[in-house]
Every structure is written in C-alpha cells, then in structure tokens.
Design a protein around this motif. Structure first.
Motif, PDB file in Angstrom:
ATOM      1  N   UNK A 260      35.909 -36.375 -44.407  1.00 39.93           N
ATOM      2  CA  UNK A 260      35.324 -36.011 -43.115  1.00 39.93           C
ATOM      3  C   UNK A 260      36.312 -35.257 -42.231  1.00 39.93           C
ATOM      4  N   UNK A 261      37.587 -35.685 -42.260  1.00 43.20           N
ATOM      5  CA  UNK A 261      38.571 -35.037 -41.391  1.00 43.20           C
ATOM      6  C   UNK A 261      39.368 -33.961 -42.117  1.00 43.20           C
ATOM      7  N   UNK A 262      38.999 -33.718 -43.391  1.00 46.27           N
ATOM      8  CA  UNK A 262      39.807 -32.806 -44.198  1.00 46.27           C
ATOM      9  C   UNK A 262      39.877 -31.411 -43.601  1.00 46.27           C
ATOM     10  N   UNK A 263      38.725 -30.801 -43.332  1.00 44.92           N
ATOM     11  CA  UNK A 263      38.738 -29.448 -42.773  1.00 44.92           C
ATOM     12  C   UNK A 263      39.301 -29.411 -41.350  1.00 44.92           C
ATOM     13  N   UNK A 264      38.883 -30.307 -40.456  1.00 41.16           N
ATOM     14  CA  UNK A 264      39.382 -30.208 -39.075  1.00 41.16           C
ATOM     15  C   UNK A 264      40.882 -30.420 -38.929  1.00 41.16           C
ATOM     16  N   UNK A 265      41.460 -31.406 -39.640  1.00 41.64           N
ATOM     17  CA  UNK A 265      42.837 -31.785 -39.373  1.00 41.64           C
ATOM     18  C   UNK A 265      43.799 -31.548 -40.523  1.00 41.64           C
ATOM     19  N   UNK A 266      43.306 -31.363 -41.729  1.00 36.03           N
ATOM     20  CA  UNK A 266      44.194 -31.161 -42.876  1.00 36.03           C
ATOM     21  C   UNK A 266      44.236 -29.702 -43.300  1.00 36.03           C
ATOM     22  N   UNK A 267      43.080 -29.059 -43.391  1.00 39.74           N
ATOM     23  CA  UNK A 267      43.021 -27.677 -43.865  1.00 39.74           C
ATOM     24  C   UNK A 267      43.398 -26.712 -42.744  1.00 39.74           C
ATOM     25  N   UNK A 268      44.636 -26.766 -42.344  1.00 44.37           N
ATOM     26  CA  UNK A 268      45.158 -25.885 -41.292  1.00 44.37           C
ATOM     27  C   UNK A 268      46.417 -25.229 -41.838  1.00 44.37           C
TER      28      UNK A 268
END
Length: 345
Positions: A260-268
C-alpha cells in the motif's frame, strides 16, 4: 512489431547460427505463441529475417529492430525518464556519478500538515498528499564505500547520514507533473562529505549539517542517535527499534500493508532542488528496498516534536531496510511552471 514477432526475433538473435523452422516453432510454442508460422512470416515480409542453409537468422535491419525494441522496453521501465527539454548538467561528472551501499537503514514515516510543510518548500515544489496528509520520512542510514563509479571500494568513504525527505511534486514547463523527494534537512557525521555536498550543484537540495551519529545493533535491537552541532540545531534523534520483520503496519497507520505504501513512500528515485527557473533532478538507480515494518521501542525526534512541523506531525510507521546498492545518474534540470497548491494522489 507484434509481441509474437518480437518473441521470434529474440529467439533467433540468441542463437549465433540461427534456428531451423521446426526448432523455432517449438520454442515459440513453449513461450505461448499460438501461431509461430505467422510470426515468422511477418518478420520475413518486413525484411527482418532470412533463411540461409535451412536456418533462419536476423538480417541487419532485424538486429537494429531488436536494439530499438530493447531501447523502448528499457525506457518504459525507467522510473525517472527525461522530459522534453530536460538536459544534463553535472558539475563534476567523474566525481558526482558515484556508487555506494546502504549497510542498513530505517525510514521513520511521519504524516505532517501540508500547509506547514509547504512553508519549507521552494516554489514550485508542493507537498504530495497521500491519504489526506503530507509526508516526511527520516532516512537514517549507514553507507559503505561511497566512491566515483569505477573506483576501487578500498578508496570509498563510510559514514552515517540522516535525511528528512518530503514527498513533493512540481509541474514542469510542458505542464506535466513530476514527483520526487525534497530534503528539508540533512546531517552527516563526515565533515568531508558535508563540505562536498554543500559545494556541488548535485546537492543543491541539501543543506548538510554535521552531527555526532551512531547506529548500533544488539541482536534484533537497533539503536540510532543523532546529536547535531550547535550551528545546526533542531535535529536531535534518539531511537531504539525492534527490527524483527513485520509484514503488517502498526495500529493507527493509514496504510494497509507494505504494498500500500510502496509507491507513495518507497518508489521515490528523484531528489529535487530548485534554483531560479529550473528544477534540478538527481536520480538514484538502486536495488529494490528490502523493506519490512519494524517496531519503535523508544523514539524522540526533535524536528517533529518541537520543530517547524510541530504541532500536528504524527508518527505513522517505521521501515527497516537491509543491504541495498545504488548509484547516481548525472544531474539533470528542466524549467518549471508557476507553482500551485498541494497535490492529492
């Protein structure tokens, strides 16, 4: 070129002597191609393959078509493609295209008030809103063997770093949105790295401070501490984490799981900076974060409890990250459009 024809071209290109038709058909059938003959006929009609001594081989245009397909595939998977009009502008290419490893790191994820965060951002950067709030991560990491690409690890630098990365967006001159991270604060325990970072264009998003720092492990317990110099107050951090991996977020988190948080907070992958009419983009190509939720046993972070994002900053979750290699791309820049308000995702 159809996917079936591309599959046939790849199969032929991997065999220096080519393949007989029956061998090619068998390989394509195993790969799920329903009509191998049609794929071969399409390649032949386009002049991309030819038959010689009963074996099919790519022609020179076929090899070129395969290289172009590979280029397009790589471009489609690029997490940070260049926009029209974006240009490279590395200040010292041989120095700033570096590689390093995270030995381990923690990402302490705070939900923050968007208006308070917006005051810390240079225009045209605006907070990126996820689940109704803005986000800042404290990334505390132990880095090993940082060095220019191609230089022996024996000549690399090992140090600690704490970076406060805000999730932001901006609109470029073409009107397209681009997301990334903006570092509202950073410290390192290495004075050389601090001076280099503050001197180079590649780090114009940083204002590096210096601090006494430690990351110490005893079994599953990881202790981290940051004590900044007097000239750079407000960044005391003392924490202990139980790093036994958890797949579920803590109670009270807005995220339902790691996915759930992968794109918002990890994929940066982009660190952003602003100067004049330009946004500067420093992209990190890295291995996937092997992230798991972990449990804070003790945690005091001055920046969120008493600093510019207080009151209202809320600890949401903590991720523990293990070994991860990464390297920087050459610095790029592009013109930006006038700033707007926070952006909901």
């Amino acid at each position: 070129m159809t996917p079936e024809a591309l599959a046939a071209l790849v199969a032929l290109a991997t065999e220096p002597l080519g393949l007989e038709a029956r061998e090619l058909h068998a390989r394509l059938a195993r790969a799920g191609v329903t009509d191998p003959m049609l794929a071969l006929q399409a390649l032949r009609s386009a002049g991309l393959v030819r038959e010689q001594q009963r074996r099919w081989v790519p022609t020179p245009p076929g090899h070129e078509a395969l290289r172009e397909a590979a280029r397009l595939l790589e471009q489609s998977q690029d997490p940070s493609p260049s926009s029209p009009g974006m240009d490279e502008c590395p200040s010292i290419p041989w120095l700033t295209q570096v590689q390093t490893h995270w030995v381990e790191a923690v990402s302490i994820n705070y939900a923050v008030d968007a208006d308070r965060l917006a005051r810390l951002l240079p225009a045209p950067l605006v907070p990126e809103i996820h689940r109704g709030t803005a986000w800042v991560q404290v990334l505390m990491s132990s880095l090993r063997d940082m060095r220019p690409q191609g230089v022996s690890p024996l000549l690399g630098v090992c140090f600690y770093q704490a970076s406060y990365r805000a999730a932001v967006r901006y609109r470029n001159a073409q009107g397209d949105w681009r997301r990334g991270g903006y570092f509202v604060r950073s410290e390192t325990n290495d004075p050389v790295m601090r001076h280099v970072g503050n001197a180079l264009d590649e780090f114009r998003f940083h204002a590096f401070g210096e601090a006494n720092m430690v990351m110490a492990r005893e079994g599953d317990l990881l202790t981290v501490a940051v004590d900044p110099e007097a000239a750079f107050p407000g960044g005391k951090l003392v924490a202990m984490f139980d790093t036994k991996p958890r797949t579920q977020p803590p109670l009270g988190s807005v995220w339902t799981g790691l996915h759930d948080l992968h794109e918002p907070l990890v994929e940066c992958y982009d660190a952003l900076g602003v100067s004049g009419d330009f946004v500067y983009v420093l992209t990190i190509d890295r291995e996937p974060w092997n992230a798991r939720f972990c449990t804070p046993v003790e945690l005091y972070c001055e920046y969120f409890e008493e600093g510019p994002l207080a009151p209202g900053a809320r600890l949401d979750s903590v991720l523990h990250l293990t070994e991860c290699a990464y390297r920087w791309r050459p610095l790029r820049r592009e013109r930006h459009a006038p700033s707007t308000g926070p952006v909901e995702r």
